[in-house]
Design an enzyme around this catalytic site. Structure first.
Site, PDB file in Angstrom:
ATOM      1  N   CYS A 173      38.156  62.285  18.638  1.00 11.71           N
ATOM      2  CA  CYS A 173      37.934  60.845  18.521  1.00 11.71           C
ATOM      3  C   CYS A 173      36.598  60.565  17.859  1.00 11.71           C
ATOM      4  O   CYS A 173      35.858  61.477  17.488  1.00 11.71           O
ATOM      5  CB  CYS A 173      37.977  60.188  19.910  1.00 11.71           C
ATOM      6  SG  CYS A 173      36.694  60.825  21.017  1.00 11.71           S
TER       7      CYS A 173
ATOM      8  N   CYS B 240      33.499  62.146  19.333  1.00 13.96           N
ATOM      9  CA  CYS B 240      33.256  63.531  18.910  1.00 13.96           C
ATOM     10  C   CYS B 240      32.493  63.547  17.585  1.00 13.96           C
ATOM     11  O   CYS B 240      31.566  64.339  17.390  1.00 13.96           O
ATOM     12  CB  CYS B 240      34.575  64.276  18.749  1.00 13.96           C
ATOM     13  SG  CYS B 240      35.559  64.388  20.264  1.00 13.96           S
TER      14      CYS B 240
ATOM     15  N   CYS C 242      30.130 105.513  -5.028  1.00 15.34           N
ATOM     16  CA  CYS C 242      30.069 106.455  -3.907  1.00 15.34           C
ATOM     17  C   CYS C 242      29.871 105.705  -2.604  1.00 15.34           C
ATOM     18  O   CYS C 242      29.786 104.473  -2.575  1.00 15.34           O
ATOM     19  CB  CYS C 242      28.935 107.455  -4.113  1.00 15.34           C
ATOM     20  SG  CYS C 242      27.304 106.682  -4.182  1.00 15.34           S
TER      21      CYS C 242
ATOM     22  N   CYS D 169      26.959 103.270  -2.340  1.00  9.15           N
ATOM     23  CA  CYS D 169      27.213 101.944  -2.904  1.00  9.15           C
ATOM     24  C   CYS D 169      27.920 101.051  -1.884  1.00  9.15           C
ATOM     25  O   CYS D 169      27.599  99.869  -1.742  1.00  9.15           O
ATOM     26  CB  CYS D 169      28.064 102.062  -4.166  1.00  9.15           C
ATOM     27  SG  CYS D 169      27.343 103.052  -5.476  1.00  9.15           S
TER      28      CYS D 169
ATOM     29  N   ASP E 291      60.056  98.635  26.570  1.00 12.21           N
ATOM     30  CA  ASP E 291      60.860  97.570  27.160  1.00 12.21           C
ATOM     31  C   ASP E 291      62.315  98.032  27.074  1.00 12.21           C
ATOM     32  O   ASP E 291      62.641  98.909  26.264  1.00 12.21           O
ATOM     33  CB  ASP E 291      60.636  96.280  26.373  1.00 12.21           C
ATOM     34  CG  ASP E 291      61.599  95.190  26.800  1.00 12.21           C
ATOM     35  OD1 ASP E 291      61.697  94.936  28.009  1.00 12.21           O
ATOM     36  OD2 ASP E 291      62.272  94.622  25.911  1.00 12.21           O
TER      37      ASP E 291
ATOM     38  N   ASP F  30      59.996  93.918  21.954  1.00 11.42           N
ATOM     39  CA  ASP F  30      60.498  93.038  20.899  1.00 11.42           C
ATOM     40  C   ASP F  30      60.492  91.569  21.274  1.00 11.42           C
ATOM     41  O   ASP F  30      60.791  90.725  20.435  1.00 11.42           O
ATOM     42  CB  ASP F  30      61.919  93.445  20.509  1.00 11.42           C
ATOM     43  CG  ASP F  30      62.932  93.097  21.590  1.00 11.42           C
ATOM     44  OD1 ASP F  30      62.559  93.136  22.786  1.00 11.42           O
ATOM     45  OD2 ASP F  30      64.086  92.794  21.253  1.00 11.42           O
TER      46      ASP F  30
ATOM     47  N   ASP G 114      57.024  90.453  26.008  1.00 12.60           N
ATOM     48  CA  ASP G 114      56.342  91.736  25.821  1.00 12.60           C
ATOM     49  C   ASP G 114      54.968  91.582  25.176  1.00 12.60           C
ATOM     50  O   ASP G 114      54.200  92.556  25.146  1.00 12.60           O
ATOM     51  CB  ASP G 114      57.193  92.666  24.938  1.00 12.60           C
ATOM     52  CG  ASP G 114      58.537  92.999  25.568  1.00 12.60           C
ATOM     53  OD1 ASP G 114      58.571  93.196  26.789  1.00 12.60           O
ATOM     54  OD2 ASP G 114      59.538  93.044  24.836  1.00 12.60           O
TER      55      ASP G 114
END
Length: 806
Positions: A21, A24, A88, A91, A490, A690, A694
Site C-alpha cells: 500500500c 509501504c 588459466c 584468470c 516413494d 514424483d 515428496d
C-alpha cells in the site's frame, strides 16, 4: 556572473518486494532518503521499484540493508557474461574476485571451459559496472550472443596461427634433429632471427597482450609466464647475436627454444579449444532439436510460421518424419514418437488422442494434430537445456581447493623462476645457463590444467547423462551422488505405475452401488490417483455420482464432504480411528486385502457414526523396479521405501522388490523426518519421488531425485531429474556421478603432480625449455581429453553399459 549548472545526479533503479500500500511506499522512501549521498528517492508501488538520485555512487549493499531493515526485500536475478581473454585458473580467480567486489553482486562463479561468468545480483545492479570491472582486470566481458544460422563464418580456419608458427619454427629445429644423426649444421644467426621474430612478436602477440593486462591488474596468468619465458630466451639469443656480429664465429643461439615453445603452446591451445567444444556437444544436440518452423492450422488453412509466432492453444500439424515444434496434446491422429534424445528411451512411444507430446521428438508414421500447451522457454526441451546449461556452468565444491591454489600459483612460479635464475648464476657463474633454466621453469608451469580439470569433467558428465535421460541440475548434486550409501523410494508413481485400479468394493449392508456412488461424488474432479480410480470404476459400472459440497482434503488421511445433505468421510483407517468410528465386521476382509498388497480406503457417515464400506485399490509394480533395486545393491547401496500406504501394501511391494527396509502410514510432512533419521545414522541419502508430497523429503535428502512423470514441485526440489519414469535410471545417475567424480580426481591429481614434479625438474636444470614447453602445451590437452572419455559411458541397461568402476 553566470551560474554554473549543477552536476546531474546519478540515478539508480532497484526492485522492492513486499509492498502492499501507499504506507509501504512512504516507509521505503523515508529509509532510502536517510542514506548518505542520496538526494531523492521515489518508490513506485505498481512497478515495485525504487528510483534513487544521488550526488555520487550509492552502495547497493547499503540500499539493500536499509530496505530489508524496513521490512521489505530486494529481489535478486541471474546474469551471465561471456568473458574473453582467460587462459588459466589464475584468470578465473581474478575475474571472480573483481566481479565479487561490484556492489550488488551476491554470488559469482566463473567457468574456464565455457568462458562464462554466472552471477547472482540484486535486481538493478548495472550491467555496465560488471563489464567495466572485468575490463579493468584485463579481460573483456559482454552479454552472451545467441548464435544464428546467419552468423558470419570466419575467413581463416582457427588453426592457421599454429600452421604458420610451425612452418617458421621447423627450420630452427632442424639443426637439433640433424645433430641426433651426427650432422653438424647450423642455420646462420640472422636467418634464425628472421624466422623467430614473427613467431615471437606476431603470432605470440596474444601472450604479450594478455600478460600485460594481467600485470596492469597486479595479477598473473599463464600468458604472462609464456611471454616472460620466451622473451628471456629470445632476448638472450639476440644479445649474443649482436655481441658477436663481425667478430667471427657464432655462439649457440636459443631462438629455436622461444619459437618452438610458442608454437607448441599455440598448438596446445588450439587442441584444447577443439576438445572443449566437444564437451558442449550435448547442449548443441539439444538445441538442434528445436525446429525453426511450425505448420499451424487456422480457419483459412494450414500456414508455415516461425515457431516463435505460435501461440498457446494453436493447432499444429505434424507430418510423418517431422520434429514436433511445441509441447502439446494430441487432438487428432495416431502415431509413434521417437523421444530418445529427450528421455533416453530407445523405442518409439505410441501417441493417440489425449496423449501429451514433447517438442523435439520425431513423428514416425502418422499425421498428428496437436493443441499447443507450452511454447518458448516453458517447453520441456527449453527447460532441459536450461538445466544442463546451469549444471555445466556451476562450480563443484571440490573446485574451491583449486581456486585457492590458483590464486597464488603464478606469483609463486615467478618467484621460483627468479630463485632459479639467481641460484644457477651464483653456483655456476654461467648467466646463459641460469636464464635457460629459469625459462624452463616459466614455460613448464601450467595453471591451465588446474582450471580445466573440474569444469570439463562436469560438462562431459552432465552432457552424456542428459543424452540418456538423466538431468543433473547442479554440480553439487553430481559431486555428492557418488558418495551415496542409501536410497529412499516413494512407492506410488515411483516404484509402482501410479495408476491404481479399484480392485475390491465391500459394503457393510451389501449395497455396493450406493458406496461407490457416494465415493465417486466425493472424488468428482479429483486428480489424486485413487480418486481417478474411483471415478473410472463408477463410469465402468454406470454409476452416476451426485453433486458434492464442502469437499475438504484431510492431508495424510483422506477427505470429507457433503452429499445429499449428509457429511461423509472417505479415507484410511487412521481417519476412522481419529473420528472414533468402529470398523465393524469388515476388518478381517480389510486385513486380507492389505496382506495382498491392496490399499484400503473406508467410507463412513459422520452423522450416523458408522462405517458404510471399504474400497481396495491395487497398483502394478513398474517392470524395471526389481532390476533397479538389484543394481543399487550391487553398488553397495542400502534401499528403503517410505509410503503413506498401509503396512500390507508396503510389505507386498518391498518383498517383491527385495527392498531392505520400509515404513508405511507415513504422513507427507513426516517423510523428510524419515530421511533425516537415515542421515543421522551416518548414511549419505538420496530420496526418489514424483509427487508434491515428496518435495520436502527431496529437499531434505543429500541428493533429491525426481521423476519427470511427476509434478513440477518435485522436480524443482530435486537436484537430479529422471526424464523417464524408470527406477533403473537411479542406479545410472549414481553410476555417471561416480564416473565423473573419478575423472575429476584423476584430472586434479595429474594437474597437481605435473606441476609438483615438472617445476622442480626445470629448476634443477633437467629440462630443456623446448621439452618444458611441449609438456605445458599438452598437459591441459590431456586433462580435457581424459574428461572426454566420459562420452563413452553407457547405462547398464544398454549394450556395453556397465556399473563397474575399477
Amino acid at each position: 556572473m553566470v551560474d554554473t549548472p549543477a552536476t546531474a545526479p546519478n540515478r539508480l533503479s532497484i526492485g522492492v518486494e513486499g509492498m502492499t500500500c501507499a504506507s509501504c511506499v512512504a516507509r521505503v522512501e523515508k529509509v532510502l532518503r536517510r542514506l548518505p549521498g542520496v538526494v531523492e528517492a521515489s518508490v513506485n508501488l505498481a512497478t515495485e521499484s525504487a528510483t534513487i538520485s544521488s550526488a555520487g555512487k550509492v552502495d547497493l549493499i547499503q540500499v539493500q540493508a536499509a530496505i530489508e531493515k524496513a521490512g521489505y526485500s530486494v529481489p535478486e536475478e541471474d546474469v551471465s557474461l561471456d568473458i574473453e581473454g582467460m587462459t588459466c585458473a589464475s584468470c578465473v580467480a581474478r575475474v571472480e574476485k573483481v566481479l565479487g567486489r561490484v556492489p550488488g553482486v551476491a554470488q559469482v562463479s566463473v567457468n574456464l571451459a565455457t568462458e562464462r561468468a554466472n552471477l547472482r545480483v540484486l535486481r538493478g545492479t548495472p550491467l555496465a559496472a560488471l563489464i567495466e570491472a572485468v575490463g579493468k582486470a584485463g579481460y573483456a566481458a559482454h552479454l552472451p550472443i545467441v548464435a544464428t544460422t546467419m552468423a558470419p563464418q570466419p575467413r581463416l580456419p582457427a588453426w592457421w596461427p599454429v600452421a604458420v608458427a610451425a612452418i617458421l619454427s621447423l627450420p630452427l629445429l632442424l639443426p637439433m634433429v640433424l645433430a641426433v644423426f651426427g650432422v653438424d649444421w647450423m642455420l646462420p644467426g640472422w636467418w634464425q632471427l628472421a624466422l623467430a621474430t614473427p613467431v615471437q612478436f606476431w603470432l605470440g602477440a596474444r601472450f604479450y597482450r594478455s600478460g600485460w593486462k594481467a600485470l596492469l591488474a597486479l595479477s598473473g596468468n599463464m600468458d604472462l609466464l609464456v611471454a616472460v619465458g620466451t622473451s628471456a630466451g629470445y632476448g638472450l639469443s639476440l644479445y649474443q647475436l649482436l655481441a658477436h656480429a663481425g667478430h667471427g664465429g657464432m655462439p649457440h643461439l636459443y631462438f629455436e627454444a622461444s619459437a618452438v615453445v610458442i608454437t607448441l603452446v599455440l598448438l596446445g591451445k588450439w587442441l584444447e579449444g577443439r576438445a572443449k567444444r566437444q564437451t558442449t556437444e550435448a547442449i548443441r544436440a539439444l538445441q538442434d532439436l528445436r525446429p525453426a518452423m511450425a505448420r499451424v492450422r487456422r480457419q483459412d488453412g494450414d500456414h508455415d510460421l516461425p515457431v516463435d509466432e505460435v501461440k498457446l492453444g494453436d493447432l499444429v500439424v505434424i507430418r510423418p518424419g517431422e520434429r514436433v515444434p511445441v509441447d502439446g496434446e494430441v487432438v487428432e491422429g495416431r502415431s509413434h514418437l521417437d523421444e530418445s534424445l529427450l528421455t533416453g528411451e530407445s523405442l518409439p512411444l505410441p501417441k493417440a488422442v489425449g496423449d501429451k507430446v514433447t517438442g523435439g521428438a520425431i513423428n514416425a508414421e502418422g499425421l498428428l494434430l496437436v493443441r499447443t500447451t507450452a511454447i518458448g522457454a516453458e517447453t520441456t526441451l527449453a527447460r532441459i537445456i536450461r538445466l544442463v546449461e546451469n549444471a555445466q556452468a556451476a562450480k563443484a565444491p571440490i573446485q574451491r581447493l583449486v581456486d585457492e591454489v590458483s590464486a597464488v600459483f603464478v606469483p609463486v612460479v615467478l618467484l621460483l623462476a627468479l630463485f632459479t635464475l639467481v641460484g644457477w648464476w651464483l653456483v655456476s657463474g654461467n648467466a646463459e645457463l641460469a636464464i635457460l633454466n629459469a625459462v624452463a621453469v616459466l614455460v613448464i608451469a601450467c595453471p591451465c590444467a588446474l582450471g580445466l580439470a573440474t569444469p570439463t569433467a562436469i560438462m562431459a558428465g552432465t552432457g552424456v547423462a542428459a543424452r540418456h535421460g538423466i538431468l543433473i541440475k547442479d554440480a553439487e548434486a553430481l559431486e555428492v551422488a557418488h558418495k551415496l550409501t542409501a536410497v529412499v523410494f516413494d512407492k506410488t508413481g515411483t516404484l509402482t505405475v501410479g495408476r491404481p485400479i479399484l480392485a475390491a468394493l465391500l459394503a457393510a449392508d451389501g449395497d455396493d452401488a450406493a458406496v461407490l456412488s457416494i465415493a465417486a461424488s466425493l472424488q468428482a474432479g479429483s486428480e489424486h490417483p485413487l480418486g481417478r480410480a474411483v471415478l473410472a470404476a463408477a463410469r465402468q459400472r454406470g454409476v452416476q455420482p451426485a453433486p458434492a459440497q464442502a469437499v475438504r482434503a484431510l492431508p495424510g488421511r483422506g477427505l470429507s464432504g457433503e452429499v445429499d445433505g449428509r457429511v461423509y468421510l472417505l479415507g484410511n483407517a487412521r481417519l476412522m480411528t481419529e473420528q472414533g468410528l468402529v470398523l465393524g465386521n469388515l476388518v478381517s476382509q480389510a486385513d486380507a486385502l492389505e496382506a495382498d498388497g491392496r490399499t484400503v480406503s473406508w467410507l463412513a457417515s459422520q452423522a450416523e457414526r458408522r462405517v458404510l464400506g471399504l474400497l481396495a485399490f491395487g497398483d502394478e509394480i513398474k517392470p524395471g523396479a526389481a532390476a533397479a533395486i538389484s543394481q543399487l545393491k550391487s553398488l553397495g547401496i542400502r534401499t528403503a521405501m517410505i509410503t503413506g500406504d498401509n503396512p500390507g501394501a508396503a510389505q507386498s511391494v518391498a518383498s517383491a522388490l527385495g527392498i531392505d527396509q520400509f515404513q508405511a502410514n507415513v504422513l507427507p510432512s513426516d517423510k523428510a523426518a524419515r530421511v533425516a533419521e537415515l542421515q543421522a545414522d551416518g548414511h549419505v541419502t538420496a530420496m526418489v519421488g514424483d509427487g508434491i508430497n515428496d518435495a520436502p523429503a527431496l529437499a531434505a535428502a543429500d541428493v533429491g531425485i525426481a521423476m519427470s512423470t511427476g509434478t513440477d514441485v518435485a522436480m524443482h526440489a530435486a537436484g537430479i531429474t529422471l526424464m523417464r519414469g524408470d527406477p533403473a535410471l537411479v542406479a545410472d545417475a549414481i553410476a555417471i556421478s561416480r564416473r565423473t567424480y573419478r575423472k575429476i580426481r584423476q584430472n586434479l591429481f595429474w594437474a597437481f603432480v605435473y606441476n609438483v614434479v615438472g617445476i622442480p625438474l626445470a629448476a634443477l636444470g633437467l629440462l630443456n625449455p623446448v621439452i618444458a614447453g611441449a609438456a605445458m602445451a599438452f598437459s591441459s590437452v590431456s586433462v580435457v581429453s581424459n574428461a572426454l572419455l566420459l562420452r563413452r559411458w553407457r547405462p547398464a541397461g544398454e549394450q556395453g553399459g556397465t556399473h563397474e568402476y575399477r
